[in-house]
Design a protein around this motif. Structure first.
Motif, PDB file in Angstrom:
ATOM      1  N   LEU A  12      38.345  32.507  39.586  1.00  0.00           N
ATOM      2  CA  LEU A  12      39.159  33.704  39.526  1.00  0.00           C
ATOM      3  C   LEU A  12      40.595  33.568  40.122  1.00  0.00           C
ATOM      4  N   LEU A  13      40.550  33.284  41.368  1.00  0.00           N
ATOM      5  CA  LEU A  13      41.647  33.068  42.200  1.00  0.00           C
ATOM      6  C   LEU A  13      42.474  31.903  41.732  1.00  0.00           C
ATOM      7  N   GLN A  14      41.585  30.761  41.233  1.00  0.00           N
ATOM      8  CA  GLN A  14      42.544  29.577  40.673  1.00  0.00           C
ATOM      9  C   GLN A  14      43.041  29.853  39.354  1.00  0.00           C
ATOM     10  N   ILE A  65      38.655  42.038  42.013  1.00  0.00           N
ATOM     11  CA  ILE A  65      37.321  41.635  41.675  1.00  0.00           C
ATOM     12  C   ILE A  65      37.102  40.598  42.404  1.00  0.00           C
ATOM     13  N   ALA A  66      38.338  39.746  42.224  1.00  0.00           N
ATOM     14  CA  ALA A  66      38.295  38.254  43.015  1.00  0.00           C
ATOM     15  C   ALA A  66      38.038  38.341  44.564  1.00  0.00           C
ATOM     16  N   ASN A  67      38.994  39.386  45.010  1.00  0.00           N
ATOM     17  CA  ASN A  67      38.606  39.723  46.560  1.00  0.00           C
ATOM     18  C   ASN A  67      37.379  40.242  46.911  1.00  0.00           C
ATOM     19  N   LYS A  68      36.667  40.878  46.167  1.00  0.00           N
ATOM     20  CA  LYS A  68      35.311  41.350  46.353  1.00  0.00           C
ATOM     21  C   LYS A  68      34.431  40.127  46.253  1.00  0.00           C
ATOM     22  N   CYS A  69      34.532  39.141  45.417  1.00  0.00           N
ATOM     23  CA  CYS A  69      33.839  38.170  45.232  1.00  0.00           C
ATOM     24  C   CYS A  69      33.750  37.190  46.433  1.00  0.00           C
ATOM     25  N   ILE A  70      35.066  36.801  46.833  1.00  0.00           N
ATOM     26  CA  ILE A  70      35.039  36.119  47.985  1.00  0.00           C
ATOM     27  C   ILE A  70      35.243  36.549  49.464  1.00  0.00           C
ATOM     28  N   LEU A  84      31.339  41.016  35.531  1.00  0.00           N
ATOM     29  CA  LEU A  84      31.708  40.979  33.977  1.00  0.00           C
ATOM     30  C   LEU A  84      32.302  42.242  33.426  1.00  0.00           C
ATOM     31  N   TRP A  85      31.486  43.403  34.029  1.00  0.00           N
ATOM     32  CA  TRP A  85      32.018  44.850  33.519  1.00  0.00           C
ATOM     33  C   TRP A  85      33.664  45.014  34.037  1.00  0.00           C
ATOM     34  N   ASN A  86      33.849  44.434  35.291  1.00  0.00           N
ATOM     35  CA  ASN A  86      35.474  44.481  35.561  1.00  0.00           C
ATOM     36  C   ASN A  86      36.389  43.883  34.691  1.00  0.00           C
ATOM     37  N   LEU A  87      35.822  42.579  34.416  1.00  0.00           N
ATOM     38  CA  LEU A  87      36.680  41.742  33.477  1.00  0.00           C
ATOM     39  C   LEU A  87      36.776  42.256  32.301  1.00  0.00           C
ATOM     40  N   GLN A  88      35.705  42.884  31.767  1.00  0.00           N
ATOM     41  CA  GLN A  88      35.800  43.489  30.391  1.00  0.00           C
ATOM     42  C   GLN A  88      36.996  44.583  30.483  1.00  0.00           C
ATOM     43  N   ALA A  91      40.408  43.393  30.352  1.00  0.00           N
ATOM     44  CA  ALA A  91      40.808  42.887  29.305  1.00  0.00           C
ATOM     45  C   ALA A  91      41.051  44.154  28.252  1.00  0.00           C
ATOM     46  N   GLN A  92      40.283  45.310  28.298  1.00  0.00           N
ATOM     47  CA  GLN A  92      40.660  46.489  27.610  1.00  0.00           C
ATOM     48  C   GLN A  92      42.064  47.046  28.178  1.00  0.00           C
ATOM     49  N   VAL A  93      42.131  47.071  29.272  1.00  0.00           N
ATOM     50  CA  VAL A  93      43.576  47.437  29.815  1.00  0.00           C
ATOM     51  C   VAL A  93      44.453  46.667  29.423  1.00  0.00           C
TER      52      VAL A  93
END
Length: 103
Positions: A12-14, A65-70, A84-88, A91-93
């Motif tokens: 995501l960061l990339q 979400i990227a920050n939380k992942c790393i 996935l929920w956050n990415l969806q 995308a809606q936003v």
């Protein structure tokens, strides 16, 4: 599984930073995540194409979400379902923002 979420966070960061990602080491990028919390930091680090095409709200969700992942604390990393929920949601936003720009 925790390492997979971490790796996904780096992907995501990339995606946010673009081609400059490969020219920087992982430690530098992880330290730069703090800068992504400010508009100036985002302008300095995030790929200009992403900044031009992404709403601020959607971008903030993706950065979060990227920050939380790393996160160095593996117990606080989200599940893939949460990612996935956050990415969806992002995308809606973004779709809503794109629709508002058309009118």
């Amino acid at each position: 599984m925790e390492d997979d979420v971490y790796s996904f966070g780096l992907i995501l960061l990339q995606s946010l930073i673009g081609p400059s990602f490969s020219s920087r080491n992982e430690t530098f990028l992880l330290n730069e995540m703090v800068s992504l919390g400010t508009l100036d930091g985002q302008r300095r680090i995030v790929d200009p194409t992403v900044l031009a095409s992404c709403s601020q709200e959607s971008l903030s969700i993706i950065i979060s979400i990227a920050n939380k992942c790393i996160s160095p604390e593996s117990s606080t990393r989200p599940s893939f379902e949460d990612v996935l929920w956050n990415l969806q949601y992002a995308a809606q936003v973004q779709a809503t923002a794109d629709g508002e720009q058309r009118f």
